[in-house]
Design a protein around this motif. Structure first.
Motif, mmCIF file in Angstrom:
data_model
loop_
_atom_site.group_PDB
_atom_site.id
_atom_site.type_symbol
_atom_site.label_atom_id
_atom_site.label_comp_id
_atom_site.label_asym_id
_atom_site.label_seq_id
_atom_site.Cartn_x
_atom_site.Cartn_y
_atom_site.Cartn_z
ATOM 1 N N GLN A 1 0.817 -1.212 0.000
ATOM 2 C CA GLN A 1 0.000 0.000 0.000
ATOM 3 C C GLN A 1 0.855 1.268 0.000
ATOM 4 O O GLN A 1 0.429 2.309 -0.510
ATOM 5 N N ASP A 2 2.057 1.190 0.546
ATOM 6 C CA ASP A 2 2.934 2.360 0.569
ATOM 7 C C ASP A 2 3.482 2.706 -0.817
ATOM 8 O O ASP A 2 4.025 3.798 -1.014
ATOM 9 N N SER A 3 3.350 1.777 -1.757
ATOM 10 C CA SER A 3 3.841 2.035 -3.117
ATOM 11 C C SER A 3 2.780 2.684 -3.999
ATOM 12 O O SER A 3 3.025 2.933 -5.180
ATOM 13 N N ARG A 4 1.631 2.984 -3.439
ATOM 14 C CA ARG A 4 0.502 3.517 -4.209
ATOM 15 C C ARG A 4 0.902 4.774 -4.975
ATOM 16 O O ARG A 4 1.518 5.693 -4.437
ATOM 17 N N LEU A 5 0.535 4.808 -6.257
ATOM 18 C CA LEU A 5 0.831 5.958 -7.104
ATOM 19 C C LEU A 5 -0.300 6.136 -8.103
ATOM 20 O O LEU A 5 -0.586 5.233 -8.893
ATOM 21 N N GLU A 6 -0.958 7.287 -8.066
ATOM 22 C CA GLU A 6 -1.983 7.607 -9.057
ATOM 23 C C GLU A 6 -1.270 8.121 -10.306
ATOM 24 O O GLU A 6 -0.550 9.130 -10.249
ATOM 25 N N CYS A 7 -1.468 7.440 -11.431
ATOM 26 C CA CYS A 7 -0.677 7.806 -12.604
ATOM 27 C C CYS A 7 -1.320 7.284 -13.878
ATOM 28 O O CYS A 7 -2.256 6.478 -13.848
ATOM 29 N N ASP A 8 -0.779 7.730 -15.005
ATOM 30 C CA ASP A 8 -1.203 7.194 -16.292
ATOM 31 C C ASP A 8 -0.373 5.958 -16.619
ATOM 32 O O ASP A 8 0.545 5.580 -15.878
ATOM 33 N N LEU A 9 -0.695 5.326 -17.730
ATOM 34 C CA LEU A 9 -0.033 4.069 -18.078
ATOM 35 C C LEU A 9 1.446 4.270 -18.381
ATOM 36 O O LEU A 9 2.282 3.437 -18.004
ATOM 37 N N GLU A 10 1.786 5.351 -19.049
ATOM 38 C CA GLU A 10 3.196 5.591 -19.364
ATOM 39 C C GLU A 10 4.031 5.642 -18.089
ATOM 40 O O GLU A 10 5.103 5.027 -17.999
ATOM 41 N N THR A 11 3.528 6.355 -17.090
ATOM 42 C CA THR A 11 4.250 6.435 -15.821
ATOM 43 C C THR A 11 4.308 5.077 -15.141
ATOM 44 O O THR A 11 5.342 4.685 -14.588
ATOM 45 N N GLU B 1 7.000 2.998 -16.663
ATOM 46 C CA GLU B 1 8.326 3.508 -16.303
ATOM 47 C C GLU B 1 8.683 3.143 -14.865
ATOM 48 O O GLU B 1 9.808 2.722 -14.579
ATOM 49 N N VAL B 2 7.726 3.304 -13.956
ATOM 50 C CA VAL B 2 7.986 2.986 -12.552
ATOM 51 C C VAL B 2 8.230 1.489 -12.389
ATOM 52 O O VAL B 2 9.137 1.068 -11.659
ATOM 53 N N TYR B 3 7.436 0.675 -13.087
ATOM 54 C CA TYR B 3 7.653 -0.771 -12.987
ATOM 55 C C TYR B 3 9.045 -1.148 -13.488
ATOM 56 O O TYR B 3 9.709 -2.017 -12.909
ATOM 57 N N GLY B 4 9.495 -0.496 -14.532
ATOM 58 C CA GLY B 4 10.811 -0.804 -15.077
ATOM 59 C C GLY B 4 11.949 -0.503 -14.124
ATOM 60 O O GLY B 4 13.056 -1.035 -14.285
ATOM 61 N N SER B 5 11.691 0.341 -13.126
ATOM 62 C CA SER B 5 12.744 0.710 -12.179
ATOM 63 C C SER B 5 12.581 0.042 -10.818
ATOM 64 O O SER B 5 13.362 0.309 -9.905
ATOM 65 N N ARG C 1 12.342 -3.180 -8.051
ATOM 66 C CA ARG C 1 13.034 -4.449 -7.827
ATOM 67 C C ARG C 1 12.061 -5.620 -7.790
ATOM 68 O O ARG C 1 12.423 -6.743 -8.114
ATOM 69 N N GLU C 2 10.821 -5.351 -7.358
ATOM 70 C CA GLU C 2 9.841 -6.429 -7.261
ATOM 71 C C GLU C 2 9.460 -6.955 -8.640
ATOM 72 O O GLU C 2 9.408 -6.206 -9.613
ATOM 73 N N ARG C 3 9.154 -8.232 -8.681
ATOM 74 C CA ARG C 3 8.754 -8.856 -9.937
ATOM 75 C C ARG C 3 7.331 -8.475 -10.324
ATOM 76 O O ARG C 3 7.017 -8.325 -11.502
ATOM 77 N N GLY C 4 6.442 -8.342 -9.327
ATOM 78 C CA GLY C 4 5.028 -8.134 -9.603
ATOM 79 C C GLY C 4 4.565 -6.716 -9.322
ATOM 80 O O GLY C 4 5.071 -6.032 -8.430
ATOM 81 N N ALA C 5 3.581 -6.270 -10.096
ATOM 82 C CA ALA C 5 2.960 -4.966 -9.891
ATOM 83 C C ALA C 5 1.626 -4.966 -10.627
ATOM 84 O O ALA C 5 1.371 -5.823 -11.488
ATOM 85 N N VAL C 6 0.773 -4.002 -10.282
ATOM 86 C CA VAL C 6 -0.513 -3.857 -10.964
ATOM 87 C C VAL C 6 -0.806 -2.379 -11.176
ATOM 88 O O VAL C 6 -0.341 -1.519 -10.432
ATOM 89 N N TRP C 7 -1.587 -2.114 -12.202
ATOM 90 C CA TRP C 7 -2.155 -0.787 -12.472
ATOM 91 C C TRP C 7 -3.655 -1.017 -12.527
ATOM 92 O O TRP C 7 -4.143 -1.726 -13.409
ATOM 93 N N THR D 1 -6.179 7.826 -15.735
ATOM 94 C CA THR D 1 -5.353 7.716 -14.534
ATOM 95 C C THR D 1 -5.896 6.581 -13.679
ATOM 96 O O THR D 1 -7.090 6.532 -13.375
ATOM 97 N N ARG D 2 -5.022 5.645 -13.328
ATOM 98 C CA ARG D 2 -5.389 4.561 -12.428
ATOM 99 C C ARG D 2 -4.329 4.471 -11.333
ATOM 100 O O ARG D 2 -3.462 5.340 -11.233
ATOM 101 N N THR D 3 -4.399 3.442 -10.524
ATOM 102 C CA THR D 3 -3.501 3.337 -9.374
ATOM 103 C C THR D 3 -2.486 2.226 -9.591
ATOM 104 O O THR D 3 -2.866 1.083 -9.868
ATOM 105 N N PHE D 4 -1.226 2.577 -9.460
ATOM 106 C CA PHE D 4 -0.129 1.615 -9.580
ATOM 107 C C PHE D 4 0.303 1.175 -8.185
ATOM 108 O O PHE D 4 0.429 1.986 -7.269
ATOM 109 N N TYR D 5 0.521 -0.133 -8.045
ATOM 110 C CA TYR D 5 1.072 -0.694 -6.809
ATOM 111 C C TYR D 5 2.141 -1.729 -7.162
ATOM 112 O O TYR D 5 1.994 -2.480 -8.130
ATOM 113 N N ARG D 6 3.148 -1.820 -6.341
ATOM 114 C CA ARG D 6 4.067 -2.952 -6.394
ATOM 115 C C ARG D 6 3.496 -4.092 -5.554
ATOM 116 O O ARG D 6 2.777 -3.864 -4.581
ATOM 117 N N ILE D 7 3.831 -5.314 -5.938
ATOM 118 C CA ILE D 7 3.490 -6.497 -5.147
ATOM 119 C C ILE D 7 4.797 -7.080 -4.619
ATOM 120 O O ILE D 7 5.622 -7.559 -5.408
#
Length: 202
Positions: A49-59, A62-66, A68-74, A189-195
């Protein structure tokens, strides 16, 4: 008047992904989840939950590419009664996907390294019920024949084409959920999280 289960999208679903998907045509994993509560779904997916980021798909890409975690969702609204989850780094039948409870979950998964689509899976309450991939011919056999009314005009035919098949499968999901992808959908704009890797013992 065209029945909802026989509607067609205004634009080609593959072309929209190429134009707005920031490379997702090279590997796509989307879930259309029954329900209007992205917050609940994020908890079930065990996101950080601390990784929450409201953003567009491009962002998000980019954030997923940087990270360390393998999993994430938008994750965010798709249509009334439905939420969309764009998945990064997980596989079909992953425990996170099987943990989404007593709601229908439709999945489109394109294997980046092979450039081919998996069947259009349907999950419910921790189980894969089958797939709702359109038949090869009109009125042909389906794994889950109760979805046959949605397939008119979306028959896959005998020749495989990633671009065409992706368009037809996305159109199938659009008919079922009541919304096709469009430019507003892709640029929302949706919500990005790391898993966290440890969330699922990976």
């Amino acid at each position: 008047m065209t029945q909802p289960e026989q509607a067609l999208p205004a634009e080609n679903q593959w072309d929209l992904m190429v134009e707005h998907g920031h490379g997702l045509q090279n590997g796509f994993h989307g879930l259309w989840v029954e329900g209007d509560d992205p917050e609940e779904l994020s908890r079930l997916l065990r996101v950080d939950q601390d990784s929450r980021l409201e953003c567009d798909l491009e962002t998000a890409t980019e954030v997923y590419g940087s990270t360390r975690e393998r999993g994430a969702v938008w994750i965010g609204p798709h249509a009334p009664g439905w939420t969309h989850v764009l998945v990064f780094g997980l596989h079909p039948y992953h425990p996170a996907i099987l943990n989404l409870g007593k709601r229908r979950v439709f999945e489109i998964f394109c294997r980046e390294e092979l450039g081919e689509l998996d069947p259009l899976n349907l999950y419910y309450d921790g189980a894969q019920l089958g797939d709702v991939t359109p038949p090869y011919d009109q009125g042909g056999d389906m794994d889950l024949p109760e979805y046959l009314p949605y397939t008119l005009g979306l028959e896959l035919g005998e020749t495989r084409s990633l671009k065409r098949d992706m368009h037809l499968m996305a159109s199938m999901v659009g008919r079922i959920t009541g919304r096709f992808t469009d430019r507003d959908w892709w640029t929302a704009t949706r919500t990005f999280y790391r898993i966290p890797d440890k969330a699922w013992g990976t």
